[in-house]
Write a protein that holds these residues in place. Structure first.
Motif, short mmCIF file in Angstrom:
data_model
loop_
_atom_site.label_atom_id
_atom_site.label_comp_id
_atom_site.label_asym_id
_atom_site.label_seq_id
_atom_site.Cartn_x
_atom_site.Cartn_y
_atom_site.Cartn_z
N ASP A 134 -2.30 -9.54 1.30
CA ASP A 134 -1.79 -8.63 1.75
C ASP A 134 -2.40 -7.30 2.11
O ASP A 134 -1.85 -6.03 2.07
CB ASP A 134 -0.18 -8.24 1.04
N GLU A 183 -4.60 -5.81 0.46
CA GLU A 183 -4.84 -5.10 -0.46
C GLU A 183 -6.42 -5.32 -0.88
O GLU A 183 -6.77 -6.50 -1.09
CB GLU A 183 -4.17 -5.40 -1.81
N LYS A 204 -5.84 0.55 3.47
CA LYS A 204 -4.44 0.64 3.37
C LYS A 204 -4.00 -0.57 3.05
O LYS A 204 -4.71 -1.64 3.48
CB LYS A 204 -3.90 1.18 4.56
N ASP A 205 -3.07 -0.76 2.32
CA ASP A 205 -2.30 -2.02 2.01
C ASP A 205 -1.54 -2.26 3.25
O ASP A 205 -1.53 -1.74 4.11
CB ASP A 205 -1.63 -2.08 0.68
N GLY A 206 -0.73 -3.53 3.12
CA GLY A 206 0.11 -4.00 4.35
C GLY A 206 1.25 -2.92 4.56
O GLY A 206 1.72 -3.30 5.88
N ILE A 207 1.59 -2.09 3.72
CA ILE A 207 2.57 -1.05 4.19
C ILE A 207 1.98 0.29 4.70
O ILE A 207 2.55 1.27 4.64
CB ILE A 207 3.95 -0.91 3.37
N GLY A 208 0.66 0.23 4.48
CA GLY A 208 0.18 1.71 4.78
C GLY A 208 -0.25 2.54 3.69
O GLY A 208 -0.62 3.60 3.68
N GLN A 237 -0.88 4.80 -4.24
CA GLN A 237 -0.33 4.09 -5.27
C GLN A 237 -0.60 4.68 -6.65
O GLN A 237 0.19 4.62 -7.52
CB GLN A 237 -1.16 2.78 -5.30
#
Length: 77
Positions: A7, A9, A41-45, A51
């Motif tokens: 994803d 990350e 950024k991860d899969g949702i920005g 985080q």
């Protein structure tokens, strides 16, 4: 360390999501030595900084704030 895992990350994002401040701290101490995608950024920005804030990792947030200018951490991501 800059490679992404599932994803989109990075390892730093993953440990911040998993609420693992000791591991996050160890990764941050290696930023100057290794190529770590600090603003990835991860899969949702969300970035690792977001985080860490979301999970209440105050020591990691403080470390990132101290290193922000030097490492060009995007605090407004």
């Amino acid at each position: 360390m800059s490679e992404t895992i599932k994803d989109k990350e990075t390892p730093l994002i993953a440990v911040c999501k998993l609420n693992e401040p000791k591991i996050a701290s160890a990764i941050l101490r290696q930023v100057k030595v290794q190529d770590i995608a600090i603003n990835a950024k991860d899969g949702i920005g969300f970035t690792a900084f977001i985080q860490a804030c979301e999970n209440g990792l105050t020591a990691i947030v403080a470390m990132m704030l101290e290193m922000a200018q030097e490492l060009k951490i995007d605090l407004n991501a």
